[in-house]
Design a protein around this motif. Sequence first.
Motif, PDB file in Angstrom:
ATOM      1  N   ASP C  79       0.831  -1.209   0.000  1.00  0.00           N
ATOM      2  CA  ASP C  79       0.000   0.000   0.000  1.00  0.00           C
ATOM      3  C   ASP C  79       0.865   1.258   0.000  1.00  0.00           C
ATOM      4  O   ASP C  79       0.565   2.234  -0.687  1.00  0.00           O
ATOM      5  CB  ASP C  79      -0.926   0.040   1.215  1.00  0.00           C
ATOM      6  CG  ASP C  79      -1.534  -1.317   1.502  1.00  0.00           C
ATOM      7  OD1 ASP C  79      -1.573  -2.146   0.573  1.00  0.00           O
ATOM      8  OD2 ASP C  79      -1.953  -1.535   2.641  1.00  0.00           O
ATOM      9  N   LYS C  83       1.315   4.226  -2.940  1.00  0.00           N
ATOM     10  CA  LYS C  83       1.123   5.657  -2.696  1.00  0.00           C
ATOM     11  C   LYS C  83       2.194   6.461  -3.416  1.00  0.00           C
ATOM     12  O   LYS C  83       1.980   7.578  -3.840  1.00  0.00           O
ATOM     13  CB  LYS C  83       1.212   5.939  -1.186  1.00  0.00           C
ATOM     14  CG  LYS C  83      -0.124   6.254  -0.568  1.00  0.00           C
ATOM     15  CD  LYS C  83       0.060   6.754   0.838  1.00  0.00           C
ATOM     16  CE  LYS C  83       0.413   5.629   1.797  1.00  0.00           C
ATOM     17  NZ  LYS C  83       0.602   6.095   3.171  1.00  0.00           N
ATOM     18  N   TYR C 105     -10.626   9.853  -3.135  1.00  0.00           N
ATOM     19  CA  TYR C 105     -10.606   8.446  -2.724  1.00  0.00           C
ATOM     20  C   TYR C 105      -9.239   7.997  -2.190  1.00  0.00           C
ATOM     21  O   TYR C 105      -9.137   7.425  -1.105  1.00  0.00           O
ATOM     22  CB  TYR C 105     -11.017   7.565  -3.907  1.00  0.00           C
ATOM     23  CG  TYR C 105     -11.063   6.093  -3.580  1.00  0.00           C
ATOM     24  CD1 TYR C 105     -12.175   5.549  -2.964  1.00  0.00           C
ATOM     25  CD2 TYR C 105      -9.987   5.251  -3.874  1.00  0.00           C
ATOM     26  CE1 TYR C 105     -12.228   4.200  -2.654  1.00  0.00           C
ATOM     27  CE2 TYR C 105     -10.021   3.910  -3.561  1.00  0.00           C
ATOM     28  CZ  TYR C 105     -11.142   3.383  -2.948  1.00  0.00           C
ATOM     29  OH  TYR C 105     -11.181   2.052  -2.640  1.00  0.00           O
ATOM     30  N   GLY C 106      -8.198   8.292  -2.966  1.00  0.00           N
ATOM     31  CA  GLY C 106      -6.856   7.848  -2.580  1.00  0.00           C
ATOM     32  C   GLY C 106      -6.444   8.419  -1.234  1.00  0.00           C
ATOM     33  O   GLY C 106      -5.789   7.756  -0.426  1.00  0.00           O
ATOM     34  N   LYS C 108      -8.518   9.337   1.190  1.00  0.00           N
ATOM     35  CA  LYS C 108      -9.332   8.743   2.247  1.00  0.00           C
ATOM     36  C   LYS C 108      -8.857   7.338   2.602  1.00  0.00           C
ATOM     37  O   LYS C 108      -8.769   6.996   3.774  1.00  0.00           O
ATOM     38  CB  LYS C 108     -10.809   8.726   1.844  1.00  0.00           C
ATOM     39  CG  LYS C 108     -11.396  10.132   1.880  1.00  0.00           C
ATOM     40  CD  LYS C 108     -12.869  10.152   1.546  1.00  0.00           C
ATOM     41  CE  LYS C 108     -13.404  11.580   1.658  1.00  0.00           C
ATOM     42  NZ  LYS C 108     -14.722  11.718   1.057  1.00  0.00           N
ATOM     43  N   VAL C 109      -8.572   6.528   1.601  1.00  0.00           N
ATOM     44  CA  VAL C 109      -8.143   5.166   1.936  1.00  0.00           C
ATOM     45  C   VAL C 109      -6.753   5.173   2.575  1.00  0.00           C
ATOM     46  O   VAL C 109      -6.355   4.198   3.204  1.00  0.00           O
ATOM     47  CB  VAL C 109      -8.137   4.200   0.720  1.00  0.00           C
ATOM     48  CG1 VAL C 109      -9.525   4.008   0.193  1.00  0.00           C
ATOM     49  CG2 VAL C 109      -7.190   4.669  -0.359  1.00  0.00           C
ATOM     50  N   ASN C 110      -6.052   6.266   2.422  1.00  0.00           N
ATOM     51  CA  ASN C 110      -4.764   6.339   3.086  1.00  0.00           C
ATOM     52  C   ASN C 110      -4.854   7.061   4.421  1.00  0.00           C
ATOM     53  O   ASN C 110      -3.860   7.574   4.945  1.00  0.00           O
ATOM     54  CB  ASN C 110      -3.727   6.985   2.170  1.00  0.00           C
ATOM     55  CG  ASN C 110      -3.279   6.022   1.093  1.00  0.00           C
ATOM     56  OD1 ASN C 110      -2.744   4.961   1.386  1.00  0.00           O
ATOM     57  ND2 ASN C 110      -3.545   6.351  -0.165  1.00  0.00           N
ATOM     58  N   ARG C 158      -6.639  11.748  -9.935  1.00  0.00           N
ATOM     59  CA  ARG C 158      -6.836  10.838  -8.817  1.00  0.00           C
ATOM     60  C   ARG C 158      -5.492  10.246  -8.382  1.00  0.00           C
ATOM     61  O   ARG C 158      -5.208  10.124  -7.195  1.00  0.00           O
ATOM     62  CB  ARG C 158      -7.772   9.724  -9.306  1.00  0.00           C
ATOM     63  CG  ARG C 158      -8.266   8.780  -8.280  1.00  0.00           C
ATOM     64  CD  ARG C 158      -9.310   7.880  -8.888  1.00  0.00           C
ATOM     65  NE  ARG C 158      -8.713   6.877  -9.767  1.00  0.00           N
ATOM     66  CZ  ARG C 158      -9.410   5.943 -10.399  1.00  0.00           C
ATOM     67  NH1 ARG C 158     -10.723   5.894 -10.287  1.00  0.00           N
ATOM     68  NH2 ARG C 158      -8.823   5.068 -11.177  1.00  0.00           N
ATOM     69  N   ALA C 159      -4.669   9.909  -9.377  1.00  0.00           N
ATOM     70  CA  ALA C 159      -3.358   9.354  -9.054  1.00  0.00           C
ATOM     71  C   ALA C 159      -2.449  10.422  -8.439  1.00  0.00           C
ATOM     72  O   ALA C 159      -1.669  10.139  -7.538  1.00  0.00           O
ATOM     73  CB  ALA C 159      -2.718   8.760 -10.304  1.00  0.00           C
ATOM     74  N   ILE C 162      -2.503  11.651  -4.277  1.00  0.00           N
ATOM     75  CA  ILE C 162      -1.776  11.083  -3.148  1.00  0.00           C
ATOM     76  C   ILE C 162      -0.276  11.356  -3.257  1.00  0.00           C
ATOM     77  O   ILE C 162       0.533  10.701  -2.613  1.00  0.00           O
ATOM     78  CB  ILE C 162      -2.041   9.565  -3.009  1.00  0.00           C
ATOM     79  CG1 ILE C 162      -1.910   8.879  -4.358  1.00  0.00           C
ATOM     80  CG2 ILE C 162      -3.417   9.311  -2.418  1.00  0.00           C
ATOM     81  CD1 ILE C 162      -2.022   7.366  -4.267  1.00  0.00           C
TER      82      ILE C 162
END
Lengths: 285, 225, 249
Positions: C79, C83, C105-106, C108-110, C158-159, C162
């Motif tokens: 993970d 990132k 999204y990225g 939040k999941v991190n 999106r990429a 993060i």
Amino acid sequence: MIRSKNIQQKIAFHIFRLLSFGILGILVWILGFIIYNGIQVISWEFITSYPKEGMTEGGIFPAIIGTIYLVIGSMIFAVPLGIMSAIYISEYASNQKWVRFIRIMTNNLASIPSIVFGLFGMALFVHTFGFGDSILAGSLTLGILIIPIVIRTTEEALKAVPESYRLGSFALGATKLQTIKNVVFPIAFPNIMTGLILSVGRVSGETAPILFTVAAYFLPKLPQSIFDQAMALPYHLYVIATSGTDIEASKPIAYGTAFVLISIVLTINLLAGWIRRYFEKQNSI
Amino acid sequence: MRHTELEIQELKTQVKQMWNLVVAQLSKTKKALLENDTALALEVISQEKRVNAYELKIESDCENYIALYSPVAVDLRLALTLIKISNTLERIGDFAEGIARHTISQECNVIDTKIMEDLGVEKMMDTVLEMLLDGYIAFETENTKLTEKILSLDIQVDELYKNGFFILTEYLNTQEKNAMCALKLIILLRKIERIGDHCNNIIEDIVFYVDAEVLKHHKKITINQ
Amino acid sequence: MMIEAKNINFYYGNFHALKGINIAIPANTVTALIGPSGCGKSTFLRLFNRMNDTIQNTKLTGECLVNGQNIYDKTVQVDDLRKNVGMVFQKPNPFPKSIFENVAYGLKVNGISDKKYIAERVEQSLIAAALWNEVKDKLHQSAFALSGGQQQRLCIARALAISPSILLMDEPASALDPISTSKIEELIHELKEKYTIVIVTHNMQQAARVSNKTGFFMYGELIEYSDTKKMFLNPENIQTQNYITGRFG
């Protein structure tokens, strides 16, 4: 040449059309028959009052309530179990042989006649666990009956989620659990929902599994706890049509019950479609 | 601006710089020739290397541009045109150097300025310079309305060149001992006339780039018809 | 060197997909990987964010270094690696969420939950992906309402959200029309100021236009790796020449 081909095509087309109209006709016939006979006894009183005079008069209120309890009970049991198993099978399990084995077993489970479930439920829940004839035992039995359906539909729904969403989520550093929770499950939800609601239809219509586990011939009051017996629509229908005190006199009541049962199942199906469309719209605002 | 366009701008800028250098070379050459300024002529000769370097640089940049960006339509015409223009400018640079060398050799200083005036050398030099500058304007503004003018200026240069033959023939009749110098003068005129021709080629290339029309050998075609 | 591969061999079951690959990719450059279908270029790209981990029955030997660290080391958390190494896929794959949620999204999941920070990053990322002006008034509309090209830029945003240092792109423009393609290429050109980009492409002109360095793969081998200018003007290897001139096969 071309002429004979055209004729063949026309004949085939007409046969297909005839058959599909035939099926439609049968459905309309059944529904029409039930509605025609049932609507005559339907009234507010019929729905909200207890059976009277050895079931030749009065309503079916306790049976409706019992069916609702059973639906809720079996769902509470089957939905989490089925969905989680499906997630395991489709998202986590890496051993393909093991997955295949589980799949075959669930398929087998789905094809077992429902009376066998009833028997099994009686042996295990009613006697071994000592729940007695109760809503709990009935719900668990019905739950086992629909778990294969829940697993299958959930699995199909998860499989229908394009792999690219999972990869996209992984590529952003999301874990598998985050990916399932935030991306895969929400996308699969409308389809899962459809499966669940169809199994609600199944639960509310089954007679055999509740026969030995929960259903009562007649109860003067509503069940007070999950350890009480309950009446249920399909069983009620079965009794008044086969072993009532006066079968001829209770016939209208039987049609009325069938009408209510069919209405509930149809409403649930319509609801399924509506919920599905709603969530699909949510997903693609 | 898109980065491919920046690439084109960069190429164009280089060609313009080269163009300015060649114009400077040519006007210095003219001055050196008319005023017999050896120092200035030497400067022109030493600067010639820079012109050559520009040509190599522009050629390789155009190669890269074509290889990497696979240009089409106007971009392709531009790349081809830039290569041709840089070649032509290099040739003009060579002629400028040749004229400068003529100035240095000093062998014909005996020739009086009168004959130079009769030949109209200054006029010829001015005309080809004007053609070169007009070509630059046409290139910079991507406008071909100066084409006619440049072509007619070339005709003037050609006239002067042809006329030079008669004048020098007459001159030889009276000054036989200066025959050598007369011959050198005809070569000098020839060089200037060639510069005019090259300026013609440049404007033809620009027409190809801007309007996608081929003007080359136009006269011949009309004659054949 | 930002990315290094040392004697990489990769197998799908018995199939030897990558054969002894050595490559060193400097920071802040665009490196294009070209080659015929099935030559291993996408497989190679996916090594660097360990996307191949999701495929079963594969085997890897050799070292993949990112910033000097072997990313297949047991101490490396996948993970965390992802990132730092973002990826853009062939087909635009925005999630069925709003534009804002896609970019957030990225984060939040991190584990980032600071709303203000998230909103800032979303804006910055959309600006960096040259999409902000087109979507700033409809951040909360579905990402599916965007055109294919916009969706792909959304995936890039999106990429970027993060803050990776490396961006892997697997044929990012192959599903797009020419105008969207040129926008993506323009974007790649701008992004290389800040990111190290590795792009797999079937389109040789695209490789030539956007990249500083080009690697040519064939049959699982890296045939040639050099400056793009050199590759397209004077390739060293005859196979490379045949491929880029269209004489291959």
